[in-house]
Design a protein around this motif. Structure first.
Motif, PDB file in Angstrom:
ATOM      1  N   TYR A  32      59.265  34.931 -26.706  1.00 31.72           N
ATOM      2  CA  TYR A  32      57.848  35.119 -26.367  1.00 31.72           C
ATOM      3  C   TYR A  32      57.343  33.991 -25.478  1.00 31.72           C
ATOM      4  CZ  TYR A  32      52.866  35.954 -26.801  1.00 31.72           C
ATOM      5  OH  TYR A  32      51.543  36.198 -26.506  1.00 31.72           O
ATOM      6  N   TRP A  33      57.717  32.747 -25.784  1.00 32.25           N
ATOM      7  CA  TRP A  33      57.169  31.602 -25.058  1.00 32.25           C
ATOM      8  C   TRP A  33      57.938  31.294 -23.782  1.00 32.25           C
ATOM      9  CZ3 TRP A  33      52.479  30.255 -26.325  1.00 32.25           C
ATOM     10  CH2 TRP A  33      52.020  30.489 -27.623  1.00 32.25           C
ATOM     11  N   ALA A  34      58.809  32.201 -23.383  1.00 35.17           N
ATOM     12  CA  ALA A  34      59.438  32.076 -22.053  1.00 35.17           C
ATOM     13  C   ALA A  34      58.482  32.663 -21.021  1.00 35.17           C
ATOM     14  CB  ALA A  34      60.779  32.807 -22.041  1.00 35.17           C
ATOM     15  N   ASN A  44      45.423  29.455 -25.231  1.00 33.70           N
ATOM     16  CA  ASN A  44      45.266  29.640 -23.787  1.00 33.70           C
ATOM     17  C   ASN A  44      44.076  30.554 -23.498  1.00 33.70           C
ATOM     18  OD1 ASN A  44      47.781  28.165 -23.323  1.00 33.70           O
ATOM     19  ND2 ASN A  44      48.811  30.006 -24.087  1.00 33.70           N
ATOM     20  N   ASP A  45      43.641  30.496 -22.236  1.00 28.69           N
ATOM     21  CA  ASP A  45      42.499  31.314 -21.825  1.00 28.69           C
ATOM     22  C   ASP A  45      42.779  32.169 -20.599  1.00 28.69           C
ATOM     23  OD1 ASP A  45      42.686  29.385 -19.885  1.00 28.69           O
ATOM     24  OD2 ASP A  45      40.763  28.427 -20.334  1.00 28.69           O
ATOM     25  N   GLY A  46      44.018  32.172 -20.126  1.00 25.80           N
ATOM     26  CA  GLY A  46      44.370  32.992 -18.974  1.00 25.80           C
ATOM     27  C   GLY A  46      44.127  32.327 -17.642  1.00 25.80           C
ATOM     28  N   SER A  47      43.680  31.087 -17.645  1.00 21.24           N
ATOM     29  CA  SER A  47      43.447  30.377 -16.386  1.00 21.24           C
ATOM     30  C   SER A  47      44.764  29.850 -15.836  1.00 21.24           C
ATOM     31  CB  SER A  47      42.466  29.220 -16.627  1.00 21.24           C
ATOM     32  OG  SER A  47      43.017  28.290 -17.547  1.00 21.24           O
ATOM     33  N   TYR A  69      48.304  32.771 -20.084  1.00 23.06           N
ATOM     34  CA  TYR A  69      48.863  33.479 -21.227  1.00 23.06           C
ATOM     35  C   TYR A  69      50.372  33.659 -21.045  1.00 23.06           C
ATOM     36  CZ  TYR A  69      44.156  34.772 -22.789  1.00 23.06           C
ATOM     37  OH  TYR A  69      42.867  34.740 -23.242  1.00 23.06           O
ATOM     38  N   TYR A  70      51.085  33.689 -22.182  1.00 25.54           N
ATOM     39  CA  TYR A  70      52.524  33.927 -22.162  1.00 25.54           C
ATOM     40  C   TYR A  70      52.869  35.375 -22.509  1.00 25.54           C
ATOM     41  CZ  TYR A  70      53.647  28.980 -21.680  1.00 25.54           C
ATOM     42  OH  TYR A  70      53.781  27.704 -21.201  1.00 25.54           O
ATOM     43  N   LEU A 121      48.538  41.699 -21.356  1.00 29.95           N
ATOM     44  CA  LEU A 121      47.569  40.972 -20.528  1.00 29.95           C
ATOM     45  C   LEU A 121      46.551  41.928 -19.927  1.00 29.95           C
ATOM     46  CD1 LEU A 121      46.815  38.209 -19.403  1.00 29.95           C
ATOM     47  CD2 LEU A 121      48.337  38.644 -17.465  1.00 29.95           C
ATOM     48  N   LYS A 122      46.993  43.099 -19.520  1.00 29.98           N
ATOM     49  CA  LYS A 122      46.077  44.099 -18.950  1.00 29.98           C
ATOM     50  C   LYS A 122      45.067  44.557 -19.993  1.00 29.98           C
ATOM     51  CE  LYS A 122      46.124  48.508 -16.465  1.00 29.98           C
ATOM     52  NZ  LYS A 122      46.979  49.606 -15.947  1.00 29.98           N
ATOM     53  N   ILE A 123      45.538  44.791 -21.229  1.00 25.20           N
ATOM     54  CA  ILE A 123      44.636  45.195 -22.304  1.00 25.20           C
ATOM     55  C   ILE A 123      43.621  44.100 -22.597  1.00 25.20           C
ATOM     56  CG2 ILE A 123      44.498  45.830 -24.744  1.00 25.20           C
ATOM     57  CD1 ILE A 123      47.252  47.088 -24.460  1.00 25.20           C
ATOM     58  N   MET A 124      44.084  42.850 -22.612  1.00 25.98           N
ATOM     59  CA  MET A 124      43.183  41.733 -22.896  1.00 25.98           C
ATOM     60  C   MET A 124      42.151  41.564 -21.797  1.00 25.98           C
ATOM     61  SD  MET A 124      44.108  40.901 -25.813  1.00 25.98           S
ATOM     62  CE  MET A 124      42.890  39.615 -25.924  1.00 25.98           C
TER      63      MET A 124
END
Length: 737
Positions: free
Chosen positions: A475-477, A709-712, A717-718, A724-727
């Motif tokens: 996941y964190w890759a 994280n905040d997506g900046s 985001y990982y 990511l699209k849903i978020m």
């Protein structure tokens, strides 16, 4: 988002499981290692003192093995009971010993013969004496003793019946003739004591044994079916393995479809139920008395009468309508969380595809569990067979005050007990001794069981932590799969063993204690049921010592009032329910705590607290994710085992003999069929347990990702693009609101 009260401060350099770690819960690790060392020492001591031959060979009343090489009983491998009618004594329920003399013989009796019948033709034909003599303690030169003297000295049985050997013991040869139970083709026979008995009495005396006898033929047929179909069973299990693997890989494409088909099916079924209730409601309009209410009808033993009322169907229709509305509202208001759950399911399928070695790990877990189970079973057998033969006094009537007391068979006939209790026997009971080791055999058995439970839970915890570390690395890759470290499962397994043995032992210890308490409750419940069984007034005498109470206290329990028994049963069921729920909750918390340990390398208590706080802050997501995952996994298990079951059914019933020729002439086709279905379900469960751990790990990482994280550009985001699209859609809707 910040830590929101969490003890973990934001680390801008966090990119997956922490590499630089230190050992956690060292004290618990030391205690765990000491327990393992003590467990090994206990196994060695039990191996020195135990003798598993005592389980393999039946033992006569003198404690001698039947059929053991190098002994006088080498050619006498079958155990023979002098008086099987005495086995109906209630004390047998506790002592597990039939209160009659037992000797080793070379073969079982094949005909009816009493001691008195043998005496009459003795002068003319010695064959009767020779035949009867082999079932006595020692060969008879001439039958000069009277019947009463024979009974008192217990040298020979008063009568013998046609018997067959089973499990190295002589059991009555029961058969059915014209619907009537017979023994050796007889319904009535003499018991040697002047009484005429029938086959039903003998069956009652050996009813539990007879059930085993009835199962003998079935067991042989089942064995033949397995010998015929083992190849096809292995093929079915192999196909189940491939299907399970294929199902997990295809979940990225089918997870959403399966879930929505299921939801629409539920809505459709509830809708049909509403229509059916309305249809019944309308049809009852013209029926007389259909307008009556439930109160008018009162309490009825025939439930069908309530279905003749319109009010009943109206109530059902209202309840189903409410349920339908609730389901639809939940789908509307939780649609985004359901989309996230489905996306995480697809992500879990991708993770397994990128880390395929995780699918092999259940084999390693199976090996570890097998070692633990075998060691526990072998140690238990050696402990149970440790010591010297212990003899106890048993009486058929159970009225002797010396019942269940230890005795010496060599001098028992000359003691006052033999005179005070006519018919009493000094028979072998079990193996024990007076040394310090033998006095604590029961304690050692409890220790054996406790460490076994601890080790079993530790092996499962180790697997969960290792798998969590591997999937967390995925996941964190940031760039998947390029940034996934090499050998993630091997690395995570090594970290768990090297740094977190103490933490895993701590979590498994809590579970082992709860399970041990549940087993103790179950054991006490079963023993008390035996003591309180109607007609078992002598059981409390034999069971008082085992339960650790005085005979007076055990007797008071045996005759306790019904209301007191009902209260105790209610409390027992409440305790069982509470500890069952507690075990489920602890398993859930431990599972998530191991994920946090794999991520951050903290001790068990802190990891459990952090996991609990994280889940509480996202309780709706947790509930939706848990139910969606459970549905998909259960559906997958049913799908795999169902497909294999259908194919096995067609094969074993010769329905597809044109396509493929399977086994023929099976006694019970359902035997290999059930084996294949159950085996397929177990294999699917093993594969899907890896997938369930994958989903739990990715879900925890997803929640951590949202809070860290905040997506900046500085804190991206990982999560994958679909999540990511849903978020982003959720974030846009929140800003508009």
């Amino acid at each position: 988002m910040t830590d929101q009260g969490d003890s973990r401060a934001f680390d801008p350099g966090f990119k997956g499981p922490v590499v630089n770690r230190s050992c956690t819960d060292v004290l618990c690790c030391i205690v765990f290692i000491l327990f393992i060392i003590a467990y090994i020492i206990l196994g060695l001591i039990a191996w020195v003192h135990g003798d598993p031959r005592r389980v393999a060979y039946p033992t006569d009343s003198k404690g001698h093995f039947c059929g053991q090489k190098g002994t006088p009983n080498e050619n006498k491998s079958i155990l023979f009971y002098f008086n099987l009618f005495s086995c109906t004594s209630p004390s047998v329920l506790i002592s597990l010993q039939c209160p009659t003399t037992q000797i080793c013989v070379s073969k079982c009796p094949e005909k009816f013969l009493t001691y008195m019948e043998m005496q009459f033709p003795y002068s003319k034909d010695r064959r009767y004496l020779k035949y009867y003599s082999q079932f006595c303690k020692s060969p008879i030169v001439h039958p000069a003793k009277s019947l009463s003297q024979i009974v008192m000295d217990d040298d020979c049985p008063t009568a013998i019946f046609p018997s067959k050997p089973f499990l190295q013991r002589c059991f009555p040869d029961f058969s059915t003739k014209n619907g009537t139970l017979t023994v050796g083709n007889r319904t009535m026979f003499e018991d040697g004591n002047g009484r005429t008995r029938n086959a039903m009495e003998l069956r009652a005396a050996a009813k539990n044994i007879n059930k085993v006898l009835d199962a003998k033929t079935i067991g042989m047929k089942v064995f033949e079916d397995y010998a015929t179909t083992w190849y096809w069973i292995l093929m079915g299990l192999l196909i189940a393995m491939l299907l399970s693997w294929l199902f997990l890989l295809l979940l990225r494409f089918t997870a959403g479809f399966l879930f929505w088909v299921f939801v629409l099916g539920v809505i459709g079924i509830i809708g049909y139920g509403i229509w059916h209730c309305y249809h019944e409601y309308r049809n009852l309009q013209e029926q007389p008395n259909a307008h009556l209410s439930v109160y008018d009808l009162g309490i009825q033993t025939d439930i069908k009468m309530y279905f003749q009322l319109r009010q009943t169907w109206l109530a059902f229709m209202v309840m189903l309508c409410i349920l339908e509305v609730l389901v639809i509202l939940m789908l509307i208001f939780l649609r985004n969380r359901i989309r996230i759950a489905i996306a995480l399911l697809k992500e879990g399928s991708k993770a397994i595809a990128y880390v395929p070695s995780t699918l092999i790990y259940p084999v390693l877990t199976f090996i570890f569990l097998s070692i633990c189970i075998c060691y526990w079973a072998v140690t238990a057998v050696y402990l149970a067979t440790s010591g010297v033969p212990i003899y106890k006094i048993v009486t058929p009537a159970g009225k002797c005050k010396y019942e269940n007391k230890t005795c010496d068979p060599e001098i028992f006939s000359t003691t006052a007990i033999a005179k005070a209790c006519p018919g009493a026997q000094c028979n072998f009971a079990f193996y024990g001794g007076n040394s310090l080791y033998h006095q604590y055999i029961t304690t050692f058995q409890i220790f054996n069981l406790f460490v076994f439970l601890w080790l079993i839970n530790f092996v499962i915890a180790l697997g969960q932590c290792a798998l969590a570390g591997a999937f967390a690395s995925y996941y964190w890759a940031f760039q998947k799969p390029d940034d996934i470290p090499p050998y993630p499962l091997f690395t995570a397994f090594g970290r768990a063993i090297r740094y977190h043995t103490g933490s895993l032992a701590f979590g498994s210890l809590i579970l082992a204690l709860i399970q041990m308490f549940r087993i103790t409750l179950e054991y006490l419940d079963r023993r008390l049921k035996v003591l309180r069984r109607p007609g078992c007034k002598t059981c409390w005498l034999a069971g008082a010592e085992e339960l650790g109470t005085t005979p007076r206290a055990a007797a008071s329990n045996a005759v306790a009032p019904d209301n007191q028994n009902n209260v105790s049963k209610f409390l027992q069921h409440c305790l069982k329910c509470c500890f069952w729920c507690l075990e489920k909750v602890v398993k859930f918390l431990n599972r998530n705590a191991y994920v946090m340990i794999a991520l951050y390398g903290k001790n068990f208590c802190r990891s459990a607290r952090d996991a609990f706080n994280l889940l509480i802050r996202n309780v709706l997501k947790v509930a939706v994710m848990d139910k969606v995952t459970d549905f998909v996994l259960v559906l997958g298990k049913i799908l795999v085992s169902g497909c294999i079951g259908v194919l096995a059914f067609l094969l074993f019933t010769e329905r597809i003999s044109i396509i493929i020729e399977g086994p023929t002439s099976l006694n019970y086709y359902w035997v290999p069929l059930l084996t294949v279905v159950i085996g397929s379900y177990v294999i699917a469960h093993g594969f899907f347990s890896v997938y369930a751990m994958c989903i739990d790990t990715i879900f925890i990482c997803f929640l951590e990702d949202l809070e860290r994280n905040d997506g900046s550009a500085e804190r991206p985001y990982y999560m994958n693009h679909s999540l990511l699209k849903i978020m982003k859609v959720q974030s846009t809707q929140t800003e508009k609101q």
